[in-house]
Design an enzyme around this catalytic site. Structure first.
Site, PDB file in Angstrom:
ATOM      1  CE  LYS A 110      -3.820   1.907   2.790  1.00 20.52           C
ATOM      2  NZ  LYS A 110      -4.568   1.716   4.070  1.00 20.52           N
ATOM      3  CB  SER A 125      -7.710   3.390   3.065  1.00 20.06           C
ATOM      4  OG  SER A 125      -6.934   2.803   4.078  1.00 20.06           O
ATOM      5  CB  SER A 169      -7.952   0.494   5.855  1.00 19.38           C
ATOM      6  OG  SER A 169      -8.645   1.700   6.065  1.00 19.38           O
TER       7      SER A 169
END
Length: 573
Positions: A134, A218, A242
């Site tokens: 990420k 996210s 997330s």
């Protein structure tokens, strides 16, 4: 403010990222148009752009890949090329990458192959395995934008411009030391604090399994990339769901540990000074075995020595063994052991899950019951209380950190977040302390409730099955209720996500007699459209208590095995 407009900087960044894709891996305009019209980009569609041997490699899960490299059946370079190419195609059709550093990855893979040839052994347990990150984790020589235009050209924001591209996150260092090949960083939403993936640099990442839907957030780019098999294992973060939301929405697996279990040192974050309810490093994978592999590998480096925030807890194999001894390979309870006792949260009393999610819970409950395990109704202290307290902490600084990052380029908040993160005075200290006490009281009440489950039969609940969200992978802009995940963040509990089923327009028909519990329930229920949701993945979370990562993974393995056995009996894929 810079002299170049934020729009121009974002456009230049997009073009620079695409330019890093090898010419032979670039898709034609006709291919791109076909992709836009395709509902499901996974499986046969993306595989049509790959060679047979590449499909064979990316179809393997993490453990099979590292085993094949260790046995000399595959080289790190072969594997890295296959995943770089797939990730390149995935980004072109799905917009899921922020950073591409394939050349750097291939150099590393070549050095690992040289090491293997010289030493006749692997460098570590992740030797040659491509792992995606990420875009919060710093890699030397590579941007970290975290979705902010003002961070373009750096991997540190404005913390210390002289160190741009020199900083490396602790988890990055550990993965490289373990033999992993890092090759791309995945998309995320502006601010991180959003259950979808959208920012002013790349726009929006949709769900590759059903492009009518969101990939979640996210860590949404991670979920999308893995659904397309451009990765089998990735590193994300979770402060409100997330890693769990993208896993559930994309039909893959995830692990959300307790925050102090894994190192967050030198990773980018939103409002990093808020540590009452901290974000945690977590993992997404195409398999439960992949989650087990990366957790035990990361803990083998003793991360607490490098990051003082990490609790000194090594991987506890005895916990795994103790749980797995309670069931057979098919998830069935062993006569000589106590069966699992699982709580089941059907509804949090605020927002009712859509029909596909309720059906998914029923499938899982039926599977574990048929396998000989116990299930009980889970009715904990109201999760609405946990959400209220948790959201207050996420907004406690009055959006000053977010506003500061936006000012670096002059970019605006994305439309979805303009009301939520308007600049305002930060929370008063006494209010902050009062909310802290409310959070602690909720934790105590929840713990007391959990302990009380032993009253009927002397056995406390081992873990809890509950929704990740009240819907399958959601229609963009219609994610109205996040309490199913946020409550678990306030409790700092361990959680795993497993894929269960997919929405089916012929089966998941809304009940015409449904009466909403309130306004939020009404707007969520009215957002359900069986035709649009058709094919959307449904994942559920399995929740254990603090620092029970090994336990929750073992329980998830038993539950998932029971689900697969149940599906096999009725011929369901």
């Amino acid at each position: 403010m810079t002299t170049t407009s934020w729009e121009a900087r974002a456009a230049e960044k997009r073009a620079a990222t695409l330019a890093k894709i090898r010419p032979e891996w670039r898709l034609s305009p006709d291919d791109m148009e076909r992709a836009r019209k395709q509902r499901d980009l996974t499986g046969p569609f993306i595989q049509s752009f790959l060679l047979a041997d590449e499909v064979s490699i990316i179809s393997k899960d993490s453990v099979d890949i590292v085993d094949a490299i260790k046995e000399g059946k595959l080289t790190a370079v072969q594997v890295t090329i296959a995943f770089c190419k797939t990730a390149a195609i995935a980004h072109q059709i799905n917009n899921c990458l922020h950073e591409i550093f394939f050349d750097q990855a291939l150099e590393l893979a070549q050095s690992l192959d040289t090491y293997y040839a010289d030493k006749k052994t692997t460098l570590g347990p992740l030797h040659g395995l491509p792992i995606s990150l990420k875009d919060q984790f710093h890699v030397k020589g590579v941007d970290t934008t975290m979705g902010y235009v003002g961070w373009i050209g750096s991997n540190l924001g404005i913390k210390d411009p002289s160190q741009a591209h020199l900083v490396e996150s602790e988890i990055t260092r550990e993965l490289l030391a373990l033999g992993a090949v890092l090759y791309c960083k995945t998309s995320l939403p502006q601010t991180l604090l959003f259950g979808e993936t959208k920012n002013n640099i790349i726009g929006q990442t949709l769900n590759p399994r059903n492009q009518n839907l969101s990939c979640g957030g996210s860590s949404g780019g991670e979920g999308a990339l893995q659904a397309l098999r451009g990765s089998t294992l990735g590193v994300g973060t979770d402060i409100g769901g997330s890693v769990r939301i993208p896993a559930a929405f994309n039909g893959i697996f995830a692990l959300k540990p307790t925050p102090e279990r894994l190192p967050y040192r030198d990773a980018a974050n939103t409002n990093p000074g808020q540590n009452t309810y901290r974000s945690t490093v977590g993992f997404l994978s195409t398999s439960l075995a992949g989650l087990d592999l990366i957790l035990r590998s990361a803990l083998s480096t003793q991360p607490w020595l490098a990051d003082p925030a990490v609790a000194p807890i090594p991987f506890r194999q005895e916990v795994v063994d103790r749980q797995l001894a309670r069931a057979g390979a098919d998830g069935s309870a062993q006569p000589s052991e106590s069966p699992l006792k699982l709580g089941v949260l059907w509804n949090d009393g605020v927002v009712t899950p859509h029909p596909p999610v309720t059906r998914g819970i029923r499938m899982l409950v039926d599977a574990v019951t048929q396998a000989g395990h116990k299930t009980v109704l889970w009715d904990p202290p109201p999760q609405a209380t946990a959400k209220r307290v948790h959201v207050a902490f996420l907004k406690a600084d009055g959006a000053h950190d977010i506003s500061h990052q936006l000012e670096l380029s002059g970019e605006p908040l994305i439309s979805d977040l303009r009301d939520t993160f308007q600049l305002r005075p930060p929370m008063d200290l006494l209010e902050y302390q009062g909310l802290t006490l409310q959070g602690l009281e909720y934790e105590s009440a929840y713990s007391d409730y959990w302990n009380s489950t032993a009253a009927d039969d002397g056995q406390v609940v081992d873990a809890v099955i509950m929704p990740v969200a009240p819907h399958a992978a959601v229609i963009p802009g219609r994610f109205y209720h996040t309490a199913y995940t946020e409550a678990i963040n306030l409790l700092n509990y361990s959680a795993a996500v497993i894929p269960v089923t997919k929405a089916d327009k012929t089966t998941d028909i809304p009940d015409p007699s449904f009466r909403p519990l309130g306004p939020e329930d009404k707007v969520n229920w009215e957002a359900y459209d069986a035709e649009i949701y058709d094919g959307g993945p449904v994942g559920l979370q399995i929740v254990a208590r603090k620092f029970e990562e090994e336990k929750v993974l073992a329980v998830a393995k038993i539950v998932y095995a029971a689900l697969q056995a149940s599906k096999a009996k009725v011929g369901v894929v």
